[in-house]
Write a protein that holds these residues in place. Structure first.
Motif, mmCIF file in Angstrom:
data_model
loop_
_atom_site.group_PDB
_atom_site.id
_atom_site.type_symbol
_atom_site.label_atom_id
_atom_site.label_comp_id
_atom_site.label_asym_id
_atom_site.label_seq_id
_atom_site.Cartn_x
_atom_site.Cartn_y
_atom_site.Cartn_z
ATOM 1 N N GLY A 76 0.846 -1.001 0.068
ATOM 2 C CA GLY A 76 0.052 -0.007 -0.033
ATOM 3 C C GLY A 76 1.082 1.342 -0.161
ATOM 4 O O GLY A 76 2.017 1.097 0.371
ATOM 5 N N GLY A 77 0.298 2.354 -0.468
ATOM 6 C CA GLY A 77 1.025 3.629 -0.532
ATOM 7 C C GLY A 77 0.730 4.597 0.488
ATOM 8 O O GLY A 77 0.168 4.287 1.381
ATOM 9 N N THR A 78 1.019 5.990 0.176
ATOM 10 C CA THR A 78 0.706 7.074 1.037
ATOM 11 C C THR A 78 -0.507 7.651 0.780
ATOM 12 O O THR A 78 -0.971 8.444 1.441
ATOM 13 C CB THR A 78 1.901 8.082 0.552
ATOM 14 N N ALA A 79 -1.400 7.168 -0.226
ATOM 15 C CA ALA A 79 -2.845 7.468 -0.452
ATOM 16 C C ALA A 79 -3.746 6.483 0.412
ATOM 17 O O ALA A 79 -3.209 5.581 1.087
ATOM 18 C CB ALA A 79 -3.238 7.565 -1.843
ATOM 19 N N THR A 80 -4.870 6.606 0.105
ATOM 20 C CA THR A 80 -5.934 5.574 0.574
ATOM 21 C C THR A 80 -6.183 4.518 -0.088
ATOM 22 O O THR A 80 -6.471 4.289 -1.460
ATOM 23 C CB THR A 80 -7.336 6.272 0.989
ATOM 24 N N THR A 81 -6.410 3.245 0.514
ATOM 25 C CA THR A 81 -7.020 1.892 -0.246
ATOM 26 C C THR A 81 -8.412 1.687 0.304
ATOM 27 O O THR A 81 -8.581 1.753 1.737
ATOM 28 C CB THR A 81 -6.031 0.753 0.144
ATOM 29 N N THR A 82 -9.373 1.736 -0.516
ATOM 30 C CA THR A 82 -10.613 1.449 0.032
ATOM 31 C C THR A 82 -11.147 0.181 -0.562
ATOM 32 O O THR A 82 -11.197 -0.293 -1.777
ATOM 33 C CB THR A 82 -11.610 2.564 -0.611
ATOM 34 N N PHE A 83 -11.865 -0.484 0.633
ATOM 35 C CA PHE A 83 -12.295 -2.137 -0.154
ATOM 36 C C PHE A 83 -13.926 -2.053 0.242
ATOM 37 O O PHE A 83 -14.368 -1.557 1.259
ATOM 38 C CB PHE A 83 -11.606 -3.042 0.802
ATOM 39 N N GLY A 84 -14.283 -2.483 -0.994
ATOM 40 C CA GLY A 84 -15.806 -2.447 -1.152
ATOM 41 C C GLY A 84 -16.725 -3.543 -0.289
ATOM 42 O O GLY A 84 -17.824 -3.231 -0.056
ATOM 43 N N CYS A 85 -15.888 -4.630 -0.430
ATOM 44 C CA CYS A 85 -16.818 -5.745 0.542
ATOM 45 C C CYS A 85 -15.885 -6.710 1.188
ATOM 46 O O CYS A 85 -15.082 -6.466 1.902
ATOM 47 C CB CYS A 85 -17.676 -6.300 -0.581
ATOM 48 N N GLY A 86 -15.696 -8.079 0.485
ATOM 49 C CA GLY A 86 -14.823 -8.882 0.907
ATOM 50 C C GLY A 86 -13.285 -8.665 0.790
ATOM 51 O O GLY A 86 -12.902 -8.053 -0.140
ATOM 52 N N PHE A 87 -12.793 -8.837 1.893
ATOM 53 C CA PHE A 87 -11.293 -8.848 2.112
ATOM 54 C C PHE A 87 -10.591 -9.895 2.433
ATOM 55 O O PHE A 87 -10.661 -10.371 3.844
ATOM 56 C CB PHE A 87 -11.076 -7.467 2.997
ATOM 57 N N THR A 88 -9.806 -10.747 1.676
ATOM 58 C CA THR A 88 -9.149 -11.917 2.034
ATOM 59 C C THR A 88 -7.765 -11.929 1.896
ATOM 60 O O THR A 88 -7.469 -11.562 0.729
ATOM 61 C CB THR A 88 -9.991 -13.109 1.309
ATOM 62 N N ILE A 89 -7.210 -12.417 2.911
ATOM 63 C CA ILE A 89 -5.593 -12.636 2.816
ATOM 64 C C ILE A 89 -5.510 -14.137 3.212
ATOM 65 O O ILE A 89 -5.486 -14.489 4.417
ATOM 66 C CB ILE A 89 -4.860 -11.686 3.560
ATOM 67 N N SER A 90 -5.071 -14.823 2.248
ATOM 68 C CA SER A 90 -4.778 -16.313 2.467
ATOM 69 C C SER A 90 -3.178 -16.553 2.299
ATOM 70 O O SER A 90 -2.964 -17.707 2.746
ATOM 71 C CB SER A 90 -5.639 -17.114 1.672
ATOM 72 N N GLY A 91 -2.732 -15.831 1.969
ATOM 73 C CA GLY A 91 -1.043 -15.913 1.803
ATOM 74 C C GLY A 91 -0.445 -14.638 1.199
ATOM 75 O O GLY A 91 -1.136 -13.767 0.914
ATOM 76 N N GLY A 92 0.849 -14.781 1.069
ATOM 77 C CA GLY A 92 1.792 -13.674 0.690
ATOM 78 C C GLY A 92 2.030 -12.683 1.657
ATOM 79 O O GLY A 92 1.576 -12.887 2.806
ATOM 80 N N THR A 93 2.201 -11.195 1.296
ATOM 81 C CA THR A 93 2.552 -10.187 2.290
ATOM 82 C C THR A 93 1.790 -9.054 1.890
ATOM 83 O O THR A 93 1.689 -8.615 0.601
ATOM 84 C CB THR A 93 3.994 -10.068 2.026
ATOM 85 N N TYR A 94 0.837 -8.484 3.071
ATOM 86 C CA TYR A 94 0.146 -7.392 2.827
ATOM 87 C C TYR A 94 0.689 -6.105 3.708
ATOM 88 O O TYR A 94 0.604 -6.273 4.948
ATOM 89 C CB TYR A 94 -1.277 -7.395 2.981
ATOM 90 N N ASN A 95 1.198 -5.101 3.057
ATOM 91 C CA ASN A 95 1.801 -4.025 3.738
ATOM 92 C C ASN A 95 0.599 -2.881 3.367
ATOM 93 O O ASN A 95 0.529 -2.330 2.415
ATOM 94 C CB ASN A 95 3.158 -3.721 3.120
ATOM 95 N N ALA A 96 0.105 -2.550 4.683
ATOM 96 C CA ALA A 96 -1.133 -1.577 4.475
ATOM 97 C C ALA A 96 -0.637 -0.155 3.993
ATOM 98 O O ALA A 96 0.377 0.157 4.127
ATOM 99 C CB ALA A 96 -1.845 -1.650 5.814
ATOM 100 N N ALA A 97 -1.672 0.532 3.258
ATOM 101 C CA ALA A 97 -1.636 1.754 2.824
ATOM 102 C C ALA A 97 -1.563 2.709 4.092
ATOM 103 O O ALA A 97 -1.897 2.363 5.310
ATOM 104 C CB ALA A 97 -2.574 2.282 1.826
ATOM 105 N N THR A 98 -1.239 4.060 3.971
ATOM 106 C CA THR A 98 -1.265 5.120 5.111
ATOM 107 C C THR A 98 -2.712 4.941 5.717
ATOM 108 O O THR A 98 -2.702 5.289 6.894
ATOM 109 C CB THR A 98 -0.994 6.548 4.540
#
Length: 375
Positions: A328-350
């Motif tokens: 994720g970056g310095t802006a916003t990430t907007t999720f509209g419904c289902g949010f699934t992390i089953s693997g990998g790496t998620y680095n959140a936005a600001t």
């Protein structure tokens, strides 16, 4: 025949089937009928020219209100050269035809409401344009060698169904007109030149783009999968707004391609398969908002670097990360419904926003760290 009358004349229009029309003229009690005709190539003119009247049934070349048909009627002189630009209601090549239809250099072909149908024979396109404005483009047999440019342009009715019996290669291919274009499920359109997305929707099937892709602000997206198909070429998908189809990155070579955003735009969906590797190639120097629509976001490989642009997964649509890295970056990430992390790496936005309904599920595979989080 000419009529004159002092009363009221009446013209009745009957649609017999799609593309076939019957006009009844009634002038003072005197009636006459007119039909749009099917003109069959019989080769009786002694040359191969399309505009030689004697080559057609009734010794009349097809006009814009006619369907031109090639079948087993012809015995000799069965191959035709389209030596003039033509406009037809339809063009039919039946299973009993074994000749060749050749589009001469510099000519154009426009095919109307009855569409194009080929079951046998050979069509050889020229360096001009063939435009289909009707409800169907069907290749069930024979050989279709596409012209320099093919345009599917449907502005009314129920749209255009494209059925190519598994795969069909085009040179330059344009989708235009406000109505949807439906590629039969399981079919793939291979485009060796430029794919141009101008207007309307394109649904189901696959476009295997092997040249560059351009998208206008008037294009409306659709469920069709769009692949970068040429692993030996660094391809560019230039997006000037609107909504694109489902972009799929399914090869390591796709990291050398580029999605260039010249305006805020939507992709109906975005997918990376396990065969992809490297960085998802988004070029967005002006930081336009990128939206993902009803086709969802699914990342199974590679790295997405959001940077300073806003990413929006539109309402009621899903985000899935099963492998790879999402930065994720310095802006916003907007999720509209289902949010699934089953693997990998998620680095959140600001800033992260969950904007779904109560029925939406968030599954982060045990724990997940965010910065600013908004519900």
């Amino acid at each position: 025949q000419n009529w004159s009358c002092d009363g009221i004349g009446r013209v009745s229009h009957l649609i017999l089937k799609t593309g076939s029309h019957h006009l009844i003229f009634d002038f003072g009690g005197v009636t006459a009928d007119a039909y749009n005709a099917t003109r069959i190539w019989d080769g009786g003119g002694g040359d191969a020219n399309w505009n030689t009247a004697a080559n057609w049934s009734g010794d009349q070349a097809p006009t814009s209100t006619d369907v031109a048909q090639f079948d087993g009627t012809c015995v000799t002189n069965c191959s035709s050269t389209i030596n003039i630009s033509i406009s037809l209601t339809g063009l039919t090549v039946s299973s009993t035809y074994s000749g060749t239809i050749t589009q001469a250099s510099g000519t154009t072909i426009t095919i109307g409401s009855s569409g194009y149908s080929q079951a046998s024979g050979t069509f050889v396109g020229g360096n001009g344009t063939t435009t289909v404005t009707g409800t169907s483009f069907t290749i069930s047999g024979g050989t279709f060698n596409a012209p320099s440019t093919t345009v599917f342009n449907v502005g009314g009715g129920v749209g255009l169904t494209i059925d190519v019996n598994n795969t069909q290669t085009f040179e330059n291919l344009t989708f235009d007109g406000t109505q949807q274009k439906i590629i039969t499920s399981g079919d793939t359109l291979i485009v060796t030149g430029t794919t141009t997305l101008t207007d309307g929707l394109v649904n189901t099937g696959t476009i295997d783009a092997r040249g560059n892709i351009t998208q206008a602000a008037t294009f409306d997206g659709g469920t069709t999968i769009l692949d970068f198909g040429n692993d030996s070429l660094a391809q560019t998908y230039t997006i000037s707004g609107g909504t694109g189809p489902v972009i799929r990155l399914n090869s390591a070579a796709d990291a050398s391609d580029s999605l260039v955003f010249n305006a805020a735009a939507t992709l109906y969906g975005a997918t990376t398969t396990p065969a992809f590797s490297g960085t998802i190639p988004i070029s967005n120097p002006s930081n336009y908002t990128i939206t993902i629509g009803a086709g969802h976001y699914s990342q199974a490989a590679g790295t997405l670097n959001q940077g300073s642009w806003e990413l929006v997964i539109s309402p009621n649509n899903n985000f899935t990360l099963s492998s790879g890295t999402f930065n994720g970056g310095t802006a916003t990430t907007t999720f509209g419904c289902g949010f699934t992390i089953s693997g990998g790496t998620y680095n959140a936005a600001t800033s992260t926003v969950f904007n779904g309904s109560a029925a939406c599920i968030t599954d982060v595979n045990a724990t997940q760290t965010f910065y600013d989080l908004h519900f």
